[in-house]
Design an enzyme around this catalytic site. Structure first.
Site, mmCIF file in Angstrom:
data_model
loop_
_atom_site.group_PDB
_atom_site.id
_atom_site.type_symbol
_atom_site.label_atom_id
_atom_site.label_comp_id
_atom_site.label_asym_id
_atom_site.label_seq_id
_atom_site.Cartn_x
_atom_site.Cartn_y
_atom_site.Cartn_z
ATOM 1 N N HIS A 1 0.804 -1.235 0.000
ATOM 2 C CA HIS A 1 0.000 0.000 0.000
ATOM 3 C C HIS A 1 0.827 1.271 0.000
ATOM 4 O O HIS A 1 0.281 2.366 0.007
ATOM 5 C CB HIS A 1 -0.978 0.025 1.185
ATOM 6 C CG HIS A 1 -0.313 0.190 2.519
ATOM 7 N ND1 HIS A 1 0.205 -0.866 3.226
ATOM 8 C CD2 HIS A 1 -0.062 1.283 3.268
ATOM 9 C CE1 HIS A 1 0.738 -0.426 4.351
ATOM 10 N NE2 HIS A 1 0.594 0.887 4.401
HETATM 11 C C1 UD1 Z 1 -2.501 5.342 5.552
HETATM 12 C C2 UD1 Z 1 -1.258 5.966 6.171
HETATM 13 C C3 UD1 Z 1 -0.100 4.972 6.079
HETATM 14 C C4 UD1 Z 1 -0.486 3.648 6.713
HETATM 15 C C5 UD1 Z 1 -1.759 3.119 6.085
HETATM 16 C C6 UD1 Z 1 -2.217 1.888 6.811
HETATM 17 C C7 UD1 Z 1 -0.976 8.402 5.970
HETATM 18 C C8 UD1 Z 1 -0.297 9.486 5.239
HETATM 19 N N1 UD1 Z 1 -0.857 7.155 5.445
HETATM 20 O O1 UD1 Z 1 -2.222 5.120 4.169
HETATM 21 O O2 UD1 Z 1 1.018 5.500 6.771
HETATM 22 O O3 UD1 Z 1 0.561 2.740 6.511
HETATM 23 O O4 UD1 Z 1 -2.791 4.119 6.216
HETATM 24 O O5 UD1 Z 1 -3.108 1.121 6.084
HETATM 25 O O6 UD1 Z 1 -1.613 8.644 6.966
HETATM 26 N N2 UD1 Z 1 -9.606 4.195 1.345
HETATM 27 C C9 UD1 Z 1 -10.796 3.527 1.271
HETATM 28 N N3 UD1 Z 1 -11.359 3.115 2.440
HETATM 29 C C10 UD1 Z 1 -10.822 3.332 3.650
HETATM 30 C C11 UD1 Z 1 -9.605 4.024 3.710
HETATM 31 C C12 UD1 Z 1 -8.988 4.445 2.552
HETATM 32 O O7 UD1 Z 1 -11.329 3.301 0.199
HETATM 33 O O8 UD1 Z 1 -11.401 2.919 4.676
HETATM 34 C C13 UD1 Z 1 -8.936 4.600 0.070
HETATM 35 C C14 UD1 Z 1 -9.315 6.028 -0.356
HETATM 36 O O9 UD1 Z 1 -9.404 6.038 -1.753
HETATM 37 C C15 UD1 Z 1 -8.099 6.838 0.067
HETATM 38 C C16 UD1 Z 1 -6.955 5.823 -0.075
HETATM 39 O O10 UD1 Z 1 -7.526 4.570 0.251
HETATM 40 O O11 UD1 Z 1 -7.905 7.980 -0.718
HETATM 41 C C17 UD1 Z 1 -5.776 6.115 0.831
HETATM 42 O O12 UD1 Z 1 -6.191 6.246 2.203
HETATM 43 P P1 UD1 Z 1 -5.303 7.133 3.219
HETATM 44 O O13 UD1 Z 1 -5.800 6.947 4.595
HETATM 45 O O14 UD1 Z 1 -5.195 8.535 2.715
HETATM 46 O O15 UD1 Z 1 -3.871 6.522 3.064
HETATM 47 P P2 UD1 Z 1 -3.406 5.003 3.139
HETATM 48 O O16 UD1 Z 1 -2.761 4.644 1.849
HETATM 49 O O17 UD1 Z 1 -4.517 4.160 3.643
HETATM 50 N N1 UDP Z 2 -3.643 -6.415 8.618
HETATM 51 C C1 UDP Z 2 -4.910 -6.984 8.736
HETATM 52 N N2 UDP Z 2 -5.545 -7.386 7.600
HETATM 53 C C2 UDP Z 2 -4.992 -7.276 6.361
HETATM 54 C C3 UDP Z 2 -3.697 -6.708 6.260
HETATM 55 C C4 UDP Z 2 -3.059 -6.277 7.408
HETATM 56 O O1 UDP Z 2 -5.431 -7.125 9.839
HETATM 57 O O2 UDP Z 2 -5.624 -7.667 5.360
HETATM 58 C C5 UDP Z 2 -2.974 -5.937 9.844
HETATM 59 C C6 UDP Z 2 -1.565 -6.448 10.064
HETATM 60 O O3 UDP Z 2 -1.560 -7.689 10.737
HETATM 61 C C7 UDP Z 2 -0.957 -5.344 10.906
HETATM 62 C C8 UDP Z 2 -1.625 -4.098 10.376
HETATM 63 O O4 UDP Z 2 -2.803 -4.537 9.703
HETATM 64 O O5 UDP Z 2 -1.319 -5.523 12.280
HETATM 65 C C9 UDP Z 2 -0.703 -3.374 9.456
HETATM 66 O O6 UDP Z 2 -1.383 -2.339 8.839
HETATM 67 P P1 UDP Z 2 -0.899 -1.699 7.459
HETATM 68 O O7 UDP Z 2 -0.001 -2.629 6.752
HETATM 69 O O8 UDP Z 2 -2.128 -1.234 6.773
HETATM 70 O O9 UDP Z 2 -0.131 -0.383 7.952
HETATM 71 P P2 UDP Z 2 1.384 -0.058 8.345
HETATM 72 O O10 UDP Z 2 1.774 -0.964 9.441
HETATM 73 O O11 UDP Z 2 2.203 -0.191 7.107
HETATM 74 O O12 UDP Z 2 1.317 1.379 8.755
#
Ligand code: UD1
Ligand code: UDP
Length: 368
Positions: A206
């Site tokens: 991601h």
């Molecule tokens: C965010 C965090 C990242 C973290 C990740 C965990 C920031 C800058 N990034 O990235 O550090 O590792 O979460 O998963 O805070 N979206 C949905 N449904 C949701 C959430 C998001 O559809 O419930 C889609 C939307 O199109 C959105 C995109 O995902 O624009 C990105 O979501 P966003 O929270 O901005 O960043 P992440 O890539 O999820």
């Molecule tokens: N995770 C989950 N379901 C998934 C993928 C990840 O429960 O399908 C959990 C994973 O075990 C970990 C957390 O989500 O505890 C990590 O989140 P993510 O990779 O989104 O964020 P990051 O750690 O990179 O910020």
């Protein structure tokens, strides 16, 4: 009583606040308000974690949703300020490195409220990552900084943070893992995905640098194409990554690969079972590098750097980048490695949240 607001907003935050909420309750000396910013909002990116990890329902949901960095961060700040003015806590506690972390931290310190950062000091030294900016800024304004590894402590001291503010306490994400491992073992996810004992690979992606850039994403898919002939790949796909695939021709390429199963993001217990049963994990996640270290499952990190160096120094993690040849070579080596040689980092023992609660209570008594 310590009056404290606990902030969460994105998937990894829920997993980190769970043991803290439980430790504050068990300690008995905390009056806690839980604020969900609404950064993540899909049922399988948010609500499901509260149910599975028995986290109390958030007292407040700011419902900010998605947006550019500026829109999302500023919207969280605007909505969080009135909550702070109403509740008037002694402390605001933020976890990790997402936009919700810096947004709420900044609002707190501007109102003169002490800020606590859990998972402080991690550095990738790569400022093109939005998380690195969030980490640097949050740490520089925090009053209490709780670190997961010695490298985090060293980074903070090098940056001039007074050492009295910094505590090496262990890892709250690992607290959650250890508390839920037995429950997760009962998950039937392997049957649901028709996986047998011949081995499989789990993949998560991601990071914007991997998934928003179609050239890089194409390289990763080329590596997957080779690996999936050897072993099935299970790919629970993050919403950001799904959108990136569907807006490019890569969607067709990945769907044509017969041994890659694309599935929706999984709940915590199913994912933990899947990860702990895997032959190998490919990921760009931060938290998964740590979880595979405890589970002793080889992990290849598809990035150029890691902010969690202890996982590569003593654990199962290798940072391999996104070049297909490098990924494939590292995959072949890693599946033959003896897992018993991997070690567990100091203090990753399931007691980090307990330690944090004791330190906060004592700092509050001292007016620190
Ligand atoms: C965010 C965090 C990242 C973290 C990740 C965990 C920031 C800058 N990034 O990235 O550090 O590792 O979460 O998963 O805070 N979206 C949905 N449904 C949701 C959430 C998001 O559809 O419930 C889609 C939307 O199109 C959105 C995109 O995902 O624009 C990105 O979501 P966003 O929270 O901005 O960043 P992440 O890539 O999820
Ligand atoms: N995770 C989950 N379901 C998934 C993928 C990840 O429960 O399908 C959990 C994973 O075990 C970990 C957390 O989500 O505890 C990590 O989140 P993510 O990779 O989104 O964020 P990051 O750690 O990179 O910020």
């Amino acid at each position: 009583m310590v009056k404290i607001i606990c902030v969460c907003g994105a998937r990894p935050n829920f997993i980190k606040v769970a043991p803290l909420m439980h430790a504050f309750e068990e300690n008995g000396g905390f009056d806690t308000l839980m604020v969900h910013t609404g950064q993540h909002y899909d049922e399988n990116m948010s609500k499901r974690f509260f149910e599975e990890l028995s986290i109390p329902k958030p007292d407040v949901n700011l419902e900010v949703g998605s947006g550019s960095h500026a829109v999302q961060t500023s919207e969280i700040m605007k909505r969080f300020e009135s909550v702070l003015l109403d509740f008037t806590p002694d402390f605001v506690l933020v976890v990790g490195d997402v936009n919700s972390t810096i947004a709420c931290g900044l609002v707190a310190v501007k109102l003169g409220i002490k800020l606590i950062h859990v998972e402080a000091g991690l550095r990738s030294f790569d400022r093109s990552m939005p998380e690195e900016i969030n980490r640097l800024l949050t740490d520089s304004i925090s009053d209490l900084l709780f670190c997961t590894e010695q490298g985090g402590v060293d980074n903070l001291i090098r940056e001039g943070i007074p050492k009295e503010k910094v505590f090496l306490v262990g890892n709250v994400m690992i607290d959650t893992l250890l508390q839920n491992k037995t429950k997760a073992d009962k998950s039937n996810i392997l049957n649901r995905l028709n996986l047998n004992s011949d081995g499989f690979v789990v993949l998560t992606l991601h990071r914007p640098s991997n998934v928003d850039n179609h050239v890089v994403l194409d390289e990763i898919v080329n590596a997957l194409e080779v690996i999936q002939y050897d072993m099935p790949i299970i790919f629970p796909i993050h919403p950001r990554t799904r959108s990136s695939f569907t807006s490019s021709s890569l969607d067709e390429h990945i769907k044509e690969l017969p041994n890659v199963q694309l599935i929706d993001p999984l709940g915590y217990l199913d994912f933990l079972k899947l990860m702990s049963s895997a032959t190998l994990v490919l990921t760009d996640s931060g938290g998964i590098q740590e979880e595979t270290t405890i589970l002793k499952v080889p992990c290849l990190t598809l990035r150029e750097n890691t902010e969690r160096p202890i996982t590569t120094e003593i654990g199962s993690n290798q940072v391999v980048g996104t070049d297909p040849d490098k990924i494939i070579r590292a995959y072949r080596q890693a599946i033959d490695t003896d897992r018993r040689k991997y070690q567990i980092p100091p203090f990753w023992d399931g007691k980090a949240a307990e330690r944090i609660a004791v330190i906060i209570a004592s700092e509050n008594r001292c007016g620190g």
